[in-house]
Design a protein around this motif. Structure first.
Motif, short mmCIF file in Angstrom:
data_model
loop_
_atom_site.label_atom_id
_atom_site.label_comp_id
_atom_site.label_asym_id
_atom_site.label_seq_id
_atom_site.Cartn_x
_atom_site.Cartn_y
_atom_site.Cartn_z
N ALA A 161 31.63 5.55 82.11
CA ALA A 161 31.84 5.06 83.47
C ALA A 161 33.22 5.44 84.01
O ALA A 161 33.67 4.88 85.00
N GLY A 162 33.91 6.38 83.34
CA GLY A 162 35.21 6.84 83.82
C GLY A 162 36.34 5.94 83.34
O GLY A 162 36.12 4.87 82.76
N SER A 163 37.56 6.41 83.61
CA SER A 163 38.76 5.71 83.11
C SER A 163 38.76 4.23 83.51
O SER A 163 38.98 3.34 82.67
N GLY A 195 36.11 2.48 85.07
CA GLY A 195 34.83 1.81 84.83
C GLY A 195 34.62 1.44 83.36
O GLY A 195 34.29 0.28 83.05
N ILE A 242 34.46 -2.37 81.79
CA ILE A 242 33.28 -2.89 81.08
C ILE A 242 33.70 -3.45 79.71
O ILE A 242 33.27 -4.55 79.31
N ILE A 254 42.85 24.12 96.72
CA ILE A 254 43.39 24.74 95.50
C ILE A 254 43.04 26.23 95.46
O ILE A 254 42.26 26.69 94.62
N ASN A 264 44.46 19.63 86.61
CA ASN A 264 43.20 18.96 86.97
C ASN A 264 42.38 18.73 85.70
O ASN A 264 42.19 19.64 84.91
N PRO A 265 41.89 17.52 85.50
CA PRO A 265 41.44 17.16 84.15
C PRO A 265 39.95 17.29 83.86
O PRO A 265 39.53 17.07 82.72
N SER A 266 39.10 17.62 84.87
CA SER A 266 37.67 17.42 84.62
C SER A 266 37.13 18.28 83.48
O SER A 266 36.28 17.84 82.71
C1 LIG Z 1 38.49 13.86 95.79
C2 LIG Z 1 38.57 14.29 94.34
C3 LIG Z 1 38.75 15.64 94.05
C4 LIG Z 1 38.83 16.07 92.72
N1 LIG Z 1 39.00 17.41 92.46
C5 LIG Z 1 39.08 17.82 91.18
C6 LIG Z 1 39.26 19.20 90.88
O1 LIG Z 1 39.34 20.06 91.76
N2 LIG Z 1 39.33 19.56 89.57
C7 LIG Z 1 39.27 18.64 88.55
O2 LIG Z 1 39.37 19.03 87.39
N3 LIG Z 1 39.11 17.34 88.83
C8 LIG Z 1 39.00 16.90 90.09
N4 LIG Z 1 38.83 15.57 90.37
C9 LIG Z 1 38.83 14.62 89.24
C10 LIG Z 1 37.49 14.57 88.53
O3 LIG Z 1 36.47 14.30 89.48
C11 LIG Z 1 37.58 13.44 87.47
O4 LIG Z 1 38.69 13.66 86.63
C12 LIG Z 1 36.33 13.41 86.62
O5 LIG Z 1 35.16 13.34 87.41
C13 LIG Z 1 36.39 12.19 85.72
O6 LIG Z 1 35.24 12.24 84.88
P1 LIG Z 1 34.74 10.92 84.16
O7 LIG Z 1 33.52 11.29 83.41
O8 LIG Z 1 35.87 10.30 83.42
O9 LIG Z 1 34.39 9.88 85.32
P2 LIG Z 1 33.47 10.04 86.61
O10 LIG Z 1 33.16 11.47 86.91
O11 LIG Z 1 34.15 9.22 87.67
O12 LIG Z 1 32.10 9.37 86.16
C14 LIG Z 1 31.98 7.99 86.00
C15 LIG Z 1 30.63 7.56 86.53
O13 LIG Z 1 30.37 6.21 86.15
C16 LIG Z 1 29.92 5.48 87.26
N5 LIG Z 1 30.33 4.07 87.08
C17 LIG Z 1 31.57 3.54 87.19
N6 LIG Z 1 31.55 2.22 86.91
C18 LIG Z 1 30.28 1.91 86.59
C19 LIG Z 1 29.62 0.71 86.20
N7 LIG Z 1 30.27 -0.44 86.09
N8 LIG Z 1 28.31 0.76 85.96
C20 LIG Z 1 27.62 1.93 86.07
N9 LIG Z 1 28.19 3.11 86.42
C21 LIG Z 1 29.49 3.10 86.68
C22 LIG Z 1 30.56 6.14 88.48
O14 LIG Z 1 29.80 5.88 89.63
C23 LIG Z 1 30.53 7.61 88.05
O15 LIG Z 1 29.31 8.21 88.40
C24 LIG Z 1 38.73 15.12 91.68
C25 LIG Z 1 38.54 13.76 91.98
C26 LIG Z 1 38.45 13.36 93.29
C27 LIG Z 1 38.23 11.88 93.59
#
Ligand SMILES: Cc1cc2nc3c(=O)[nH]c(=O)nc-3n(C[C@H](O)[C@H](O)[C@H](O)COP(=O)(O)OP(=O)(O)OC[C@H]3O[C@@H](n4cnc5c(N)ncnc54)[C@H](O)[C@@H]3O)c2cc1C
Length: 274
Positions: free
Chosen positions: A5-7, A9, A13, A60, A243-245
């Motif tokens: 759920a990301g950093s 989320g 939880i 970018i 950028n960390p994705s």
């Molecule tokens: C506007 C923007 C532009 C960006 N551009 C870039 C870029 O160019 N290059 C790059 O490398 N990175 C970019 N990023 C950053 C990148 O999107 C994130 O670093 C990456 O998506 C994080 O991955 P993650 O799996 O940790 O979390 P996420 O991708 O955020 O996935 C987490 C998921 O869990 C879901 N969730 C959260 N809480 C709950 C809950 N309680 N119950 C159920 N589901 C939940 C969320 O809805 C989401 O779908 C950008 C971010 C933003 C906001």
């Protein structure tokens, strides 16, 4: 169970499970600690003579990589090893989007569309965006843990250990803007309020070499909780300065591969549910 759920989320939880509902009371004590905004910094620069149009085209388009360190001339941080990653950003044309339905209209509505879109066109500006290596010492906790059904995650981030990295970014932005004939627009939220925005939250369920030093092991499995995995940005234990994705995805893929390889051993002797 795989949490992704990301950093913010995943950390929330698990915090709710430990400090709110009390269903996983033995989750590591370092849960929520070591959070980083990835040293993100966003500033603007104005260029009189240029038509830059940051509302059009990709964001970018290029980067300047100082991740091996930079010392600014004439700064008072002699020997400071600032590590930065500088990018050109983009801006949405908010006015054009708000009045989009009047785009083709004649009369006052068409005029309102053209006026609003030209006001937020920012054609003489460029947003500089970038990352640095900050202190990675933010901490999430639950506000209202006793009323856990209402509890929300709150972040305690003291910028003290990140100031030099972020100020180096600010200084290099000023130096590069002036060198290219522009006028820097300082980020008042940082210089006055020490507040920033980040699209790159990292950490909270930090990966570590040993229990006691973090929340998960190198395959994302939570210490002391067999078969509970975290696979997202919350396991990244520090700013990575770009950028960390892809890093997040690579670490998650590695965890999946290791889990796949271990599945036969883990399932051996497991109770079969029918
Ligand atoms: C506007 C923007 C532009 C960006 N551009 C870039 C870029 O160019 N290059 C790059 O490398 N990175 C970019 N990023 C950053 C990148 O999107 C994130 O670093 C990456 O998506 C994080 O991955 P993650 O799996 O940790 O979390 P996420 O991708 O955020 O996935 C987490 C998921 O869990 C879901 N969730 C959260 N809480 C709950 C809950 N309680 N119950 C159920 N589901 C939940 C969320 O809805 C989401 O779908 C950008 C971010 C933003 C906001």
């Amino acid at each position: 169970m795989i949490l992704a759920a990301g950093s913010i989320g995943s950390t929330e939880i698990l915090l709710r499970s430990r400090d709110g509902f009390g269903t996983l009371k033995n989750l590591p004590r370092s849960l929520g600690r070591g959070w980083s905004p990835n040293g993100d910094f966003l500033t603007l620069a104005k260029y009189k003579a240029e038509r830059l149009q940051p509302t059009k085209g990709p964001t970018i388009g290029g980067v300047i990589d100082f991740l091996d360190g930079v010392d600014l001339p004439d700064d008072n941080m002699i020997g400071y090893d600032g590590r930065l990653y500088v990018e050109d950003g983009g801006l949405p044309n908010v006015g054009a989007h708000l009045f989009k339905r009047w785009m083709e209209k004649r009369g006052p509505k068409g005029w309102a569309y053209r006026k609003a879109s030209s006001l937020t066109d920012f054609s003489d500006m460029i947003p500089w965006f970038g990352q640095s290596i900050d202190g990675a010492d933010g901490e999430f906790s639950l506000r209202n843990p006793l009323q856990f059904w209402r509890a929300r995650t709150q972040l305690n981030w003291n910028p003290q250990r990140s100031v030099s990295a972020l100020d180096t970014f600010k200084d290099i932005h000023v130096a590069m803007t002036r060198a290219t004939g522009g006028k820097p627009i300082p980020l008042a939220t940082w210089s006055r309020l020490r507040m920033l925005v980040t699209p790159h939250p990292l950490g909270g369920c930090n990966m570590a070499a040993a229990a006691g030093a973090g929340v998960t092991n190198d395959m994302g499995e939570v210490f002391g909780h067999d078969n509970l995995f975290v696979m997202d940005g919350s396991v990244i234990p520090r700013a990575i300065g770009r950028n960390p994705s892809k890093t997040i995805a690579a670490v998650a893929e590695r965890s999946c591969e290791k889990l796949r390889d271990e599945l036969p051993r883990r399932l051996d002797g497991a109770t079969t549910l029918v």
